[in-house]
Design a protein around this motif. Structure first.
Motif, PDB file in Angstrom:
ATOM      1  N   GLN A  64      12.311  -6.914   4.199  1.00 41.28           N
ATOM      2  CA  GLN A  64      10.894  -6.677   3.981  1.00 41.28           C
ATOM      3  C   GLN A  64      10.674  -5.185   3.760  1.00 41.28           C
ATOM      4  O   GLN A  64      11.149  -4.358   4.536  1.00 41.28           O
ATOM      5  CB  GLN A  64      10.077  -7.152   5.171  1.00 41.28           C
ATOM      6  N   ARG A  65       9.988  -4.868   2.692  1.00 42.18           N
ATOM      7  CA  ARG A  65       9.667  -3.478   2.406  1.00 42.18           C
ATOM      8  C   ARG A  65       8.156  -3.311   2.485  1.00 42.18           C
ATOM      9  O   ARG A  65       7.406  -4.206   2.127  1.00 42.18           O
ATOM     10  CB  ARG A  65      10.149  -3.078   1.011  1.00 42.18           C
ATOM     11  N   PHE A  86       8.486   2.595  -1.432  1.00 41.54           N
ATOM     12  CA  PHE A  86       8.677   1.423  -0.588  1.00 41.54           C
ATOM     13  C   PHE A  86       9.597   1.792   0.574  1.00 41.54           C
ATOM     14  O   PHE A  86      10.576   2.506   0.397  1.00 41.54           O
ATOM     15  CB  PHE A  86       9.254   0.252  -1.392  1.00 41.54           C
ATOM     16  N   TYR A  87       9.263   1.270   1.741  1.00 40.74           N
ATOM     17  CA  TYR A  87       9.959   1.611   2.973  1.00 40.74           C
ATOM     18  C   TYR A  87      10.624   0.365   3.528  1.00 40.74           C
ATOM     19  O   TYR A  87       9.945  -0.599   3.896  1.00 40.74           O
ATOM     20  CB  TYR A  87       8.969   2.188   3.988  1.00 40.74           C
ATOM     21  N   MET A 137       2.799   1.293   5.132  1.00 35.14           N
ATOM     22  CA  MET A 137       3.531   2.143   6.082  1.00 35.14           C
ATOM     23  C   MET A 137       2.552   3.009   6.874  1.00 35.14           C
ATOM     24  O   MET A 137       2.677   3.127   8.097  1.00 35.14           O
ATOM     25  CB  MET A 137       4.539   3.002   5.319  1.00 35.14           C
ATOM     26  N   CYS A 138       1.579   3.580   6.193  1.00 32.45           N
ATOM     27  CA  CYS A 138       0.558   4.387   6.880  1.00 32.45           C
ATOM     28  C   CYS A 138      -0.171   3.538   7.916  1.00 32.45           C
ATOM     29  O   CYS A 138      -0.380   3.978   9.054  1.00 32.45           O
ATOM     30  CB  CYS A 138      -0.447   4.958   5.881  1.00 32.45           C
ATOM     31  N   LEU A 172       2.585  11.110   6.106  1.00 34.42           N
ATOM     32  CA  LEU A 172       3.736  10.378   5.563  1.00 34.42           C
ATOM     33  C   LEU A 172       4.395  11.172   4.435  1.00 34.42           C
ATOM     34  O   LEU A 172       5.624  11.277   4.379  1.00 34.42           O
ATOM     35  CB  LEU A 172       3.298   8.998   5.088  1.00 34.42           C
ATOM     36  N   ARG A 173       3.583  11.750   3.546  1.00 32.69           N
ATOM     37  CA  ARG A 173       4.144  12.576   2.467  1.00 32.69           C
ATOM     38  C   ARG A 173       4.874  13.794   3.033  1.00 32.69           C
ATOM     39  O   ARG A 173       5.928  14.184   2.539  1.00 32.69           O
ATOM     40  CB  ARG A 173       3.047  13.017   1.490  1.00 32.69           C
ATOM     41  N   TYR A 174       4.323  14.378   4.094  1.00 38.70           N
ATOM     42  CA  TYR A 174       4.969  15.544   4.709  1.00 38.70           C
ATOM     43  C   TYR A 174       6.322  15.159   5.307  1.00 38.70           C
ATOM     44  O   TYR A 174       7.304  15.885   5.153  1.00 38.70           O
ATOM     45  CB  TYR A 174       4.064  16.164   5.776  1.00 38.70           C
ATOM     46  N   TYR A 175       6.393  14.028   5.973  1.00 37.65           N
ATOM     47  CA  TYR A 175       7.662  13.575   6.542  1.00 37.65           C
ATOM     48  C   TYR A 175       8.708  13.374   5.451  1.00 37.65           C
ATOM     49  O   TYR A 175       9.890  13.647   5.658  1.00 37.65           O
ATOM     50  CB  TYR A 175       7.481  12.299   7.357  1.00 37.65           C
TER      51      TYR A 175
END
Length: 122
Positions: free
Chosen positions: A4-5, A41-42, A11-12, A22-25
């Motif tokens: 599962q992605r 996709f995560y 994700m947020c 999330l973008r910073y990570y």
């Protein structure tokens, strides 16, 4: 069974973080999502890493410490990562105990100052 992605937005929502976070990570290489065009996709790996990042932040670890700790797993394996965590936890425990002592002292001083003022008013 396929993995599962999660989409960027999912994700947020799952980790209750802002898109900026999330973008910073990703920018500081804590996360490396799969990219399809502009979409991110995560998968399970990134979700597990995010769980560890959030737990580390809860305990007061700096992001660079977390990044280095995650790299230990990739480069040296689980045992080295666990040993590194014990050292990190010991340092953070000491720092938190010191902060607690400072907070307790400030609370005592504030209570005493309040009591002094009240006694002078009455």
């Amino acid at each position: 069974m396929s993995e599962q992605r999660l989409s960027f937005k999912e994700m947020c929502a799952e980790f209750d973080v802002t898109p900026r976070t999330l973008r910073y990570y990703e920018y500081i290489e804590l996360l490396e999502p799969d990219r399809e065009g502009r979409a991110r996709f995560y998968g399970p790996r990134e979700r597990a890493r995010m769980t560890l990042i959030m737990r580390g932040r809860k305990f007061g670890f700096q992001l660079e410490e977390i990044r280095q700790w995650l790299l230990i797993y990739e480069n040296e394996g689980t045992e080295a990562q666990l040993k590194a965590f014990v050292e990190m936890a010991d340092r953070q425990t000491s720092a938190l105990k010191e902060q607690r002592a400072q907070i307790d002292e400030a609370l005592d001083e504030l209570a005493q100052l309040r009591a002094d003022i009240l006694s002078n008013l009455g």
